[in-house]
Design an enzyme around this catalytic site. Structure first.
Site, short mmCIF file in Angstrom:
data_model
loop_
_atom_site.label_atom_id
_atom_site.label_comp_id
_atom_site.label_asym_id
_atom_site.label_seq_id
_atom_site.Cartn_x
_atom_site.Cartn_y
_atom_site.Cartn_z
CB THR A 161 -0.94 0.01 1.22
OG1 THR A 161 -0.16 -0.23 2.40
CG2 THR A 161 -2.01 -1.05 1.11
CG PHE A 186 -4.96 5.25 6.25
CD1 PHE A 186 -3.95 4.33 6.05
CD2 PHE A 186 -4.76 6.56 5.84
CE1 PHE A 186 -2.75 4.70 5.46
CE2 PHE A 186 -3.56 6.95 5.24
CZ PHE A 186 -2.56 6.01 5.06
CB CYS A 202 -5.30 1.51 8.69
SG CYS A 202 -3.62 0.87 8.50
#
Length: 227
Positions: free
Chosen positions: A40, A168, A175
């Site tokens: 990512t 996120f 996250c």
């Protein structure tokens, strides 16, 4: 660390059948580390560089900020927060090319969303890319690269007070690695800007493709020049 922790838990539980993780579960966790911890961030960095090639004036401004903060010295962690413009560029990159295009959640009990009742066991998809480029939230220039929209912070970047920027995820399942990922991306981009100017190769074809992450379908052919 994962293997040691898992082994310790199994040992303390005297090897009971349901204690610790299985060998297969450890492998799956390691795959997740790679995807969430490397893939990512790599996606964010490559799209940031592509966008800075497409908008060289922003690349120049970003480089000026990096030299103003660090000069020719190796970037220090404590000074990364001074890279305001670089932060805006990374956030705008995440808006246009969010590393994960869709979030999926499963309901474990009956859930009410507005006037809709969702029974348990239903998969709900949150289309990050669609929300991030929705003209209702981001205005007529929603599909354009404009880091200045983040000049007043994330909460005031869009035209409403609702959550419309969530690369996120959001809420209790946000996250846990977002701060680390942004720090890593900021540090890497700063070091690249310190040492190179870069431009798109004539062979570059702009064709973002959606998989687990958003990737340049034909690669990102960049030409780097030493400073």
């Amino acid at each position: 660390m994962l293997i040691e922790s898992n082994y310790k838990e199994i040992e303390e539980d005297h090897g009971r059948k349901k204690s610790g993780m299985s060998f297969e579960e450890v492998i799956e966790e390691c795959k997740l580390f790679y995807l969430a911890g490397q893939e990512t961030t790599a996606s964010l960095l490559i799209w940031a560089m592509v966008l800075l090639c497409m908008h060289p004036s922003w690349q120049t401004l970003a480089r000026e900020e990096v030299f103003q903060v660090f000069g020719n010295h190796k970037p220090e962690f404590d000074d990364l927060n001074h890279l305001k413009l670089v932060s805006k560029i990374l956030h705008e990159t995440l808006r246009l090319y969010s590393s994960i295009p869709v979030l999926t959640r499963a309901t474990y009990k009956e859930t009410k969303l507005g006037e809709i009742s969702i029974p348990p066991g239903i998969l709900v998809s949150l289309p990050i890319l669609m929300v991030h480029q929705d003209h209702e939230y981001w205005g007529d220039d929603a599909e354009e690269f404009n880091p200045d929209r983040f000049s007043h912070g994330l909460s005031k970047a869009s035209s409403n007070n609702e959550v419309s920027f969530f690369p996120f995820s959001w809420g209790p399942r946000i996250c846990i690695g977002q701060n680390f990922a942004l720090m890593e991306a900021k540090l890497t981009l700063a070091m690249i800007l310190q040492n190179f100017t870069f431009e798109l190769s004539a062979d570059y074809v702009h064709a973002p493709t959606v998989g687990i992450t958003i990737q340049p379908q034909y690669g990102a052919h960049l030409i780097l020049h030493n400073i």
